[in-house]
Scaffold this motif. Structure first.
Motif, PDB file in Angstrom:
ATOM      1  N   GLU A 125       0.822  -1.204   0.000  1.00  0.00           N
ATOM      2  CA  GLU A 125       0.000   0.000   0.000  1.00  0.00           C
ATOM      3  C   GLU A 125       0.860   1.260   0.000  1.00  0.00           C
ATOM      4  O   GLU A 125       0.515   2.259  -0.635  1.00  0.00           O
ATOM      5  N   ALA A 126       1.999   1.227   0.697  1.00  0.00           N
ATOM      6  CA  ALA A 126       2.898   2.380   0.702  1.00  0.00           C
ATOM      7  C   ALA A 126       3.485   2.609  -0.685  1.00  0.00           C
ATOM      8  O   ALA A 126       3.634   3.754  -1.125  1.00  0.00           O
ATOM      9  N   ILE A 127       3.801   1.540  -1.393  1.00  0.00           N
ATOM     10  CA  ILE A 127       4.304   1.661  -2.771  1.00  0.00           C
ATOM     11  C   ILE A 127       3.219   2.271  -3.654  1.00  0.00           C
ATOM     12  O   ILE A 127       3.467   3.175  -4.456  1.00  0.00           O
ATOM     13  N   ARG A 128       2.013   1.788  -3.504  1.00  0.00           N
ATOM     14  CA  ARG A 128       0.901   2.272  -4.327  1.00  0.00           C
ATOM     15  C   ARG A 128       0.641   3.764  -4.083  1.00  0.00           C
ATOM     16  O   ARG A 128       0.207   4.482  -4.987  1.00  0.00           O
ATOM     17  N   SER A 129       0.895   4.245  -2.886  1.00  0.00           N
ATOM     18  CA  SER A 129       0.558   5.621  -2.544  1.00  0.00           C
ATOM     19  C   SER A 129       1.602   6.634  -3.020  1.00  0.00           C
ATOM     20  O   SER A 129       1.382   7.842  -2.879  1.00  0.00           O
ATOM     21  N   GLN A 130       2.724   6.179  -3.566  1.00  0.00           N
ATOM     22  CA  GLN A 130       3.745   7.122  -4.031  1.00  0.00           C
ATOM     23  C   GLN A 130       3.253   7.864  -5.277  1.00  0.00           C
ATOM     24  O   GLN A 130       2.412   7.356  -6.022  1.00  0.00           O
ATOM     25  N   PRO A 131       3.782   9.073  -5.519  1.00  0.00           N
ATOM     26  CA  PRO A 131       3.341   9.856  -6.683  1.00  0.00           C
ATOM     27  C   PRO A 131       3.463   9.081  -7.982  1.00  0.00           C
ATOM     28  O   PRO A 131       4.411   8.303  -8.176  1.00  0.00           O
ATOM     29  N   GLY A 133       4.343   9.884 -10.924  1.00  0.00           N
ATOM     30  CA  GLY A 133       5.512  10.128 -11.746  1.00  0.00           C
ATOM     31  C   GLY A 133       6.808   9.577 -11.190  1.00  0.00           C
ATOM     32  O   GLY A 133       7.853   9.643 -11.850  1.00  0.00           O
ATOM     33  N   MET A 134       6.782   9.012  -9.981  1.00  0.00           N
ATOM     34  CA  MET A 134       8.000   8.492  -9.364  1.00  0.00           C
ATOM     35  C   MET A 134       8.423   7.193 -10.048  1.00  0.00           C
ATOM     36  O   MET A 134       7.589   6.311 -10.262  1.00  0.00           O
ATOM     37  N   PRO A 135       9.715   7.042 -10.405  1.00  0.00           N
ATOM     38  CA  PRO A 135      10.176   5.779 -10.997  1.00  0.00           C
ATOM     39  C   PRO A 135       9.832   4.595 -10.100  1.00  0.00           C
ATOM     40  O   PRO A 135       9.826   4.714  -8.867  1.00  0.00           O
ATOM     41  N   VAL A 136       9.550   3.466 -10.724  1.00  0.00           N
ATOM     42  CA  VAL A 136       8.999   2.335  -9.978  1.00  0.00           C
ATOM     43  C   VAL A 136       9.950   1.826  -8.890  1.00  0.00           C
ATOM     44  O   VAL A 136       9.511   1.522  -7.772  1.00  0.00           O
ATOM     45  N   ARG A 194       1.790   0.001 -11.285  1.00  0.00           N
ATOM     46  CA  ARG A 194       2.453   1.296 -11.482  1.00  0.00           C
ATOM     47  C   ARG A 194       2.974   1.450 -12.914  1.00  0.00           C
ATOM     48  O   ARG A 194       3.037   2.565 -13.448  1.00  0.00           O
ATOM     49  N   LEU A 195       3.359   0.347 -13.529  1.00  0.00           N
ATOM     50  CA  LEU A 195       3.859   0.398 -14.903  1.00  0.00           C
ATOM     51  C   LEU A 195       2.735   0.433 -15.928  1.00  0.00           C
ATOM     52  O   LEU A 195       2.980   0.673 -17.120  1.00  0.00           O
ATOM     53  N   GLY A 196       1.501   0.159 -15.488  1.00  0.00           N
ATOM     54  CA  GLY A 196       0.370   0.143 -16.405  1.00  0.00           C
ATOM     55  C   GLY A 196       0.342  -1.072 -17.300  1.00  0.00           C
ATOM     56  O   GLY A 196      -0.102  -0.990 -18.451  1.00  0.00           O
ATOM     57  N   VAL A 197       0.814  -2.220 -16.779  1.00  0.00           N
ATOM     58  CA  VAL A 197       0.819  -3.462 -17.554  1.00  0.00           C
ATOM     59  C   VAL A 197      -0.007  -4.502 -16.814  1.00  0.00           C
ATOM     60  O   VAL A 197      -0.318  -4.337 -15.621  1.00  0.00           O
ATOM     61  N   PRO A 198      -0.401  -5.599 -17.472  1.00  0.00           N
ATOM     62  CA  PRO A 198      -1.188  -6.638 -16.793  1.00  0.00           C
ATOM     63  C   PRO A 198      -0.426  -7.242 -15.613  1.00  0.00           C
ATOM     64  O   PRO A 198       0.807  -7.281 -15.620  1.00  0.00           O
TER      65      PRO A 198
END
Length: 249
Positions: A125-131, A133-136, A194-198
């Motif tokens: 959840e903390a990863i998901r909440s990052q901006p 535009g932040m690199p993965v 975050r990458l917008g992939v499946p």
């Protein structure tokens, strides 16, 4: 005294449910419709009902979390005093002041008291909440740091005890690989998001595996004293170095 509150969907804590747990919005569109038809007073009433429901749900969740923590703490103390193999579920339940049936609603087996990682869903959840535009990789490391920096000394000690059991109890060691695979699945899913992939994207899974491998190298389980900001910087630099090596292949 026995606390028999049911744990609900604890066994399904994953990428999807971590996001769901962060949002307790109930019936927004219904409230808008009520306001249009019945006027402001109806909308206020609907809002008040939602607030009451939300408060009730929050209280239930806190009770469940408290019971879960009590079961785990009682188990860890008994494992330390009597050994893992010699400790029974009935003894854990008695020490935690719950019934055996309640124990099994929170933890399917005695092994799961140790195996269940309560921090993985928080990290996801903390990863998901990052901006956006932040690199993965940056999002992954910042998310991990945010979770671990907020652990209390008591929580670190509990986690260290859990990791020591992995190293000393053969049946737990055998199942630790399964837990690592589950953590990889959760991390892979949020990276893909975050990458917008499946979710099944092989690139996202490979990236997750790389992060887990490097993190285990520099942040080994069971290390005393917790992690520092410098530790996460080392992981980041190691990942940058790994990318440079891969570019030469």
């Amino acid at each position: 005294m026995t606390a028999d509150a049911a744990p609900g969907s604890d066994s399904t804590i994953s990428v999807a449910s971590a996001a769901g747990a962060a949002s307790a919005v109930v019936g927004v569109s219904a409230a808008v419709g009520a306001s249009a038809v019945a006027g402001p007073s109806a909308a206020v009433g609907a809002s008040g009902a939602r607030g009451a429901l939300g408060a009730s749900a929050g209280l239930r969740e806190r009770k469940k979390a408290k019971t879960r923590a009590a079961i785990r703490e009682a188990a860890m103390l008994l494992f330390t005093e009597h050994g893992y193999a010699a400790t029974t579920v009935e003894q854990i339940a008695e020490a935690a002041e719950v019934s055996p049936s309640t124990f099994f609603r929170y933890f399917p087996t005695k092994e799961d008291v140790v195996l269940t990682d309560d921090y993985d869903p928080l990290i996801v959840e903390a990863i998901r909440s990052q901006p956006a535009g932040m690199p993965v990789i940056e999002a992954v490391l910042v998310g991990m740091r945010q979770v671990f920096e907020h652990l209390t000394p008591e929580e670190w000690e509990s986690e260290n005890r859990r990791q020591r059991l992995f190293r000393t109890v053969p049946e737990l060691t055998a199942r630790q690989l399964q837990q690592t695979v589950s953590a990889l699945d959760m991390l892979s899913a949020v990276i893909a998001e975050r990458l917008g992939v499946p979710p099944e994207d092989e690139g996202a899974r490979s990236l997750a595996g790389m992060v887990v491998g490097v993190a285990l190298t520099f942040l080994p389980p069971g290390r005393p004293g917790g992690f520092t900001a410098h530790d996460f910087d080392r992981v980041k630099q190691a990942l940058i170095g790994l990318r440079q090596h891969l570019d030469r292949l």
